[in-house]
Scaffold this active site. Sequence first.
Site, PDB file in Angstrom:
ATOM      1  N   LYS A  46      -9.456 -14.485   8.622  1.00 54.41           N
ATOM      2  CA  LYS A  46      -8.446 -15.538   8.756  1.00 54.41           C
ATOM      3  C   LYS A  46      -8.008 -15.928   7.350  1.00 54.41           C
ATOM      4  CE  LYS A  46      -7.999 -20.100  10.965  1.00 54.41           C
ATOM      5  NZ  LYS A  46      -6.607 -20.000  11.372  1.00 54.41           N
ATOM      6  N   HIS A  95     -12.813  -6.176  -1.135  1.00 52.73           N
ATOM      7  CA  HIS A  95     -11.903  -5.291  -0.412  1.00 52.73           C
ATOM      8  C   HIS A  95     -12.410  -3.859  -0.579  1.00 52.73           C
ATOM      9  CE1 HIS A  95      -8.114  -4.116   1.413  1.00 52.73           C
ATOM     10  NE2 HIS A  95      -8.064  -3.145   0.530  1.00 52.73           N
TER      11      HIS A  95
END
Length: 202
Positions: free
Chosen positions: A94, A112
């Site tokens: 989110k 990431h």
Amino acid sequence: MTNKLNLAIFASGTGSNAEAIIHYSFREAASYRVALLVSNNSQCLALQRAMMFAIPTLHISSTTHPNESEYSHALLNELRTHSVEIIALAGFMKKMPTDVIQAFPHRIFNIHPALLPKFGGHGMYGANVHRAVIEAGEHESGLTIHEVDADYDSGKVFAQKTVEVLAGDTPETLAHRINEWECEIYPESLHQAALEIKRGER
Ligand code: GRF
């Protein structure tokens, strides 16, 4: 270490990074302790892993708080209640509210599973990332730890690690190899970032 910084982990999924961060925090020399694990997914494994270690947890989402400003207000309140000083996003699905980003300048990090700025941005998560890397014929991928700003995957890079893409790699095999490095490097990077905060450099 005395005076460990209070770190909050935000996670939505499996929680392998969350568990690695929790493990690291138990080291005597670690510069942070995990004060809270936040999730928007009440069923995720990350929440269960935190509970196993008796880490306080918070489930907060657009279901619990449909109104966006009430959501960010409640989230900020909880972070203050737990005296949070540094935040680690670890598979958190989110977007962080702007209010929270502004309240923790240079103190929110994300991991990431690719070498940003390549293979980042909207829609680039999970297997999508590794599939795109393989389809592009890349010989190298890896991981990036970066500061979080208002956009996806675009904040200042804090650390990167290159991982070779092998012939015959599938999104799953590549993800697995990168994840092993994630669990090693993210906790250590957060330790370094927390030290910088303690020294007043961040
Ligand atoms: C990791 O691959 C991380 O790079 C990405 O989300 C994944 C989270 O995995 N942001 P896990 O929930 O920590 O196992």
